[in-house]
Structures are given as structure tokens and as C-alpha cells.
Design a protein around this motif. Structure first.
Motif, PDB file in Angstrom:
ATOM      1  N   LYS A 232       0.834  -1.209   0.000  1.00 36.28           N
ATOM      2  CA  LYS A 232       0.000   0.000   0.000  1.00 36.28           C
ATOM      3  C   LYS A 232       0.868   1.258   0.000  1.00 36.28           C
ATOM      4  CE  LYS A 232      -3.834  -1.532  -0.648  1.00 36.28           C
ATOM      5  NZ  LYS A 232      -3.071  -2.359  -1.556  1.00 36.28           N
ATOM      6  N   LEU A 233       1.941   1.242   0.767  1.00 38.92           N
ATOM      7  CA  LEU A 233       2.819   2.418   0.833  1.00 38.92           C
ATOM      8  C   LEU A 233       3.610   2.589  -0.452  1.00 38.92           C
ATOM      9  CD1 LEU A 233       3.814   1.901   4.512  1.00 38.92           C
ATOM     10  CD2 LEU A 233       2.727   3.972   3.619  1.00 38.92           C
ATOM     11  N   MET A 234       4.008   1.493  -1.067  1.00 33.84           N
ATOM     12  CA  MET A 234       4.736   1.594  -2.334  1.00 33.84           C
ATOM     13  C   MET A 234       3.858   2.161  -3.435  1.00 33.84           C
ATOM     14  SD  MET A 234       7.278  -1.723  -2.642  1.00 33.84           S
ATOM     15  CE  MET A 234       6.124  -2.992  -2.111  1.00 33.84           C
ATOM     16  N   GLU A 235       2.612   1.669  -3.520  1.00 34.53           N
ATOM     17  CA  GLU A 235       1.782   2.074  -4.648  1.00 34.53           C
ATOM     18  C   GLU A 235       1.118   3.438  -4.461  1.00 34.53           C
ATOM     19  OE1 GLU A 235      -1.279  -0.809  -5.376  1.00 34.53           O
ATOM     20  OE2 GLU A 235      -2.125  -0.679  -3.362  1.00 34.53           O
ATOM     21  N   THR A 236       1.008   3.912  -3.232  1.00 40.89           N
ATOM     22  CA  THR A 236       0.370   5.209  -3.020  1.00 40.89           C
ATOM     23  C   THR A 236       1.357   6.337  -2.743  1.00 40.89           C
ATOM     24  OG1 THR A 236       0.053   4.739  -0.661  1.00 40.89           O
ATOM     25  CG2 THR A 236      -1.763   4.173  -2.156  1.00 40.89           C
ATOM     26  N   SER A 237       2.467   6.012  -2.042  1.00 46.82           N
ATOM     27  CA  SER A 237       3.436   7.048  -1.671  1.00 46.82           C
ATOM     28  C   SER A 237       4.773   6.894  -2.387  1.00 46.82           C
ATOM     29  CB  SER A 237       3.670   7.036  -0.153  1.00 46.82           C
ATOM     30  OG  SER A 237       2.508   7.439   0.537  1.00 46.82           O
ATOM     31  N   TYR A 238       4.893   5.855  -3.218  1.00 52.25           N
ATOM     32  CA  TYR A 238       6.088   5.640  -4.044  1.00 52.25           C
ATOM     33  C   TYR A 238       7.348   5.470  -3.188  1.00 52.25           C
ATOM     34  CZ  TYR A 238       2.530   8.086  -6.749  1.00 52.25           C
ATOM     35  OH  TYR A 238       1.336   8.505  -7.291  1.00 52.25           O
ATOM     36  N   LEU A 239       7.169   4.905  -2.004  1.00 49.02           N
ATOM     37  CA  LEU A 239       8.284   4.595  -1.119  1.00 49.02           C
ATOM     38  C   LEU A 239       8.885   3.242  -1.485  1.00 49.02           C
ATOM     39  CD1 LEU A 239       6.696   5.518   2.313  1.00 49.02           C
ATOM     40  CD2 LEU A 239       8.833   6.458   1.480  1.00 49.02           C
ATOM     41  N   SER A 240      10.136   3.046  -1.191  1.00 48.84           N
ATOM     42  CA  SER A 240      10.739   1.728  -1.266  1.00 48.84           C
ATOM     43  C   SER A 240      10.456   1.033   0.056  1.00 48.84           C
ATOM     44  CB  SER A 240      12.257   1.835  -1.490  1.00 48.84           C
ATOM     45  OG  SER A 240      12.857   0.556  -1.434  1.00 48.84           O
TER      46      SER A 240
END
Length: 353
Positions: A232-240
């Protein structure tokens, strides 16, 4: 009249908030003896599988991983997660007599999942589709279909369909083992209680506004939660974001933990949470900033966190655990100037071959 554009994150927020009602609907509509879930459970019970395989992608793959824990622990059956390419790209045709293969998908439209169930059926497996669309290709390819009844999901990032899949798999296997699903009755109320802390999660999201990478971790039934939180964090906030079981985290990856790498830990009551008891002190030694979702005692040992309300079994806890992480993903994306309803480069249905 001018067309009004929804505020960034409003669709995701609405679907997060809708989840307790989705669970109520699912609990009510699957209670009948002639429900699609009851029919699928009866097929499984009569088939008496020797092995269970799950095939899924993305968020649904994390629901399948949860199902693996439920089936291995609750039904005492060996389970595995299928690599679809073995059958779709490499042409493998394994002997699947006595195997139960369950395809899990929100849309039921991914060609590789559909083909995997088709091949599995040809090779002797009992095939069950768990989807949010009864007339989808995956549902039609299976011997039986179970509708997760999440309703139309408009935000790209899956939220309500994920927890509906978790509850469906719990209810399906509970029915196979002779249960009534009564243990899940308290979930909607507990979910509403937890979702009421949204303002606090929004404030905590500011803490990670400038993070570039992070780690998520959990054990047992909570490990799928850690994996879904990372996605969820990768796809919404573009975090690794990298997800590890608590055990795997201590076998090497711990070396990359430092104060600038936040750790999101799931430490609920139960065997899995107890197993995480060795992990939190090691994270503290590394100076990690730990955001914990779990028992009140675990949250007190972390940097910050959200305590889960009491009343859910360890098997059902993942439905509650993921809620604060969904809220965190939504608020963090907005804080970073993004729109979690429409992550860049992503579509609702991903077609893989």
C-alpha cells in the motif's frame, strides 16, 4: 453544471471506512445453508483434499498467504502459493489429483490466474474462485465461486476487497472444519472502533513525510499484514518498502536498519505477537523508529503506534491490523503531494501473462 473533481484520497478514504459494513454484509449473506460459500465449503469437505494451493497476484496474493496460514493451522493441510508462469509460460502440467486450488482476485480478470485455474482443473484439481465479481472469467473457470461482496471498488489501491477476501477465506475454511462463523461476529464493531482513530493516524503520517524507504515486519497470521502494508505504501506514496517476517528480518536485513529507516511492525496478541518479542529489542538496539500496530503492551514498547481493540482471535486479527496501515498510506500519500486514488502508472485491473 461544472464537474466536481473528488478531493485527493476521498475515494480511498470512503472505501476504508466502508469495511465494517462490507463485513456485516458478508457475514449475513454467507450464513444461509445454500449460499455460494456454503456450497463451496461442502465441495471441499466432500473432496477431502490432500494439499491446498493458492494462485493470486498483488494484494490478493497477500490474502492468499493469509489463507495459507488458516488452512495449514486450522485444517492441518499442507499448502503452497502457485507460481502461475509454471503453467502459463512454461507449460507445466503437474498431477493435481487430490489438490484444492483456490484462485483469489478482486476483479477475476487476470489472464494468468484464469489460465492457471483452467490448467489445474484439467490436471485433476478441485478449483474454487474467490472474487468480487461473480461473472468474471476466473469465477467462470472454477468449479465453484465465492463472492466476497465488497461492492464496486473505485480507488486503485485495494482496501475493502482485501479484508473481504480475508474474511471470506476465514469463513470458508471455518465452515469446512464445521464452524458457524460466530467468532467473526464482533469484527464490524471492532473495525469501527479502530477506524475512529483516523485523526491520530493522519497526524502520525506527518512523521514519515520525508522517508524514502522503510521496512514492515510481522509473524504468523500477521505476516500477510506486513506485506500488504508495504504494498500500500509503495503504490500510493512511491516509497521503497520491504516486507520481512520477524524471523527473516533478524537473519541479515537487520543490518540495514537505522534511525532513518522507519519500521512498521505488527505485534498483535497471540503466538505470532509473542514471536515478535525477540524482534522489538533488536530494533531498539539499531535505533529504529518503530510504528507498531498491535497489543497495547507492544505499542508502549514502540516509538509510536495504534493499539488494537480487544475481542478478535489471532486468526481474525489481520482484518483489524491492516486498517491503520491503509489509513497511513492514504494520509502519507496526500502529505507527500500525491493522490492515493490514482497512483501514477497503475490501473485497477493488471493483466499479466
Amino acid at each position: 453544471m461544472p464537474i466536481t473533481t473528488p478531493a485527493a484520497g476521498s475515494l480511498m478514504a470512503a472505501e476504508i471506512a466502508e469495511q465494517p459494513d462490507v463485513w456485516r454484509r458478508l457475514l449475513a449473506e454467507t450464513r444461509a445453508a445454500d449460499s455460494d460459500l456454503a456450497r463451496a465449503a461442502d465441495l471441499i469437505a466432500r473432496y477431502r483434499p490432500r494439499f491446498v494451493q493458492f494462485v493470486a497476484r498483488g494484494t490478493s496474493d497477500h490474502a492468499a498467504l493469509y489463507g495459507k496460514y488458516v488452512a495449514e493451522i486450522g485444517l492441518q493441510l499442507p499448502c503452497g502459493l502457485v507460481s502461475p508462469s509454471t503453467m502459463t509460460a512454461y507449460g507445466a502440467r503437474p498431477d493435481l489429483a487430490g489438490v484444492l486450488m483456490i484462485g483469489v482476485s478482486q476483479s477475476g480478470g487476470s489472464p494468468d490466474l484464469v489460465r492457471s485455474l483452467e490448467v489445474a482443473r484439467e490436471c485433476g484439481a478441485l478449483t474454487i474462485a474467490v472474487t468480487n465479481k461473480a461473472d468474471s472469467p476466473l469465477a467462470l473457470a472454477a468449479a465453484a465461486h465465492v463472492d466476497v461482496r465488497a461492492g464496486v471498488e473505485r480507488a486503485v489501491a485495494a482496501t475493502k476487497s482485501y479484508t473481504a477476501q480475508l474474511l471470506t477465506l476465514h469463513l470458508l475454511f471455518d465452515r469446512v472444519r464445521g464452524g458457524s462463523g460466530a467468532a467473526a461476529a464482533a469484527l464490524p464493531g471492532l473495525g469501527e472502533q479502530l477506524l475512529a482513530a483516523d485523526d491520530r493516524v493522519a497526524l502520525l503520517a506527518q512523521r514519515y513525510r520525508f522517508a524514502t524507504r522503510l521496512v514492515t515486519t510481522g509473524r504468523g497470521y500477521s505476516y500477510p499484514t506486513a506485506r500488504e502494508a508495504a504494498l500500500k505504501l509503495m503504490e500510493t506514496s512511491y516509497l521503497s518498502a520491504q516486507a520481512f517476517s520477524g524471523a527473516d528480518l533478524l537473519h541479515g536485513p537487520l543490518a540495514m536498519i537505522e534511525p532513518q529507516v522507519p519500521v512498521l511492525a505488527v505485534v498483535a496478541d497471540g503466538v505470532g505477537g509473542e514471536a515478535m518479542g525477540h524482534v522489538l529489542p533488536r530494533l531498539a538496539e539499531q535505533g529504529a523508529d518503530v510504528f507498531c500496530v498491535g497489543s497495547a503492551a507492544a505499542v508502549e514498547r514502540a516509538s509510536v503506534g495504534v493499539a488494537l481493540p480487544a475481542g478478535a482471535s489471532e486468526e481474525l486479527s489481520p482484518l483489524l491490523e491492516i486498517l491503520p496501515f491503509q489509513q497511513l498510506a492514504q494520509h502519507l500519500a496526500i502529505a507527500r503531494g500525491g493522490n492515493p486514488d490514482a497512483p501514477r502508472g497503475l490501473r485497477k485491473v493488471t493483466e499479466t501473462l
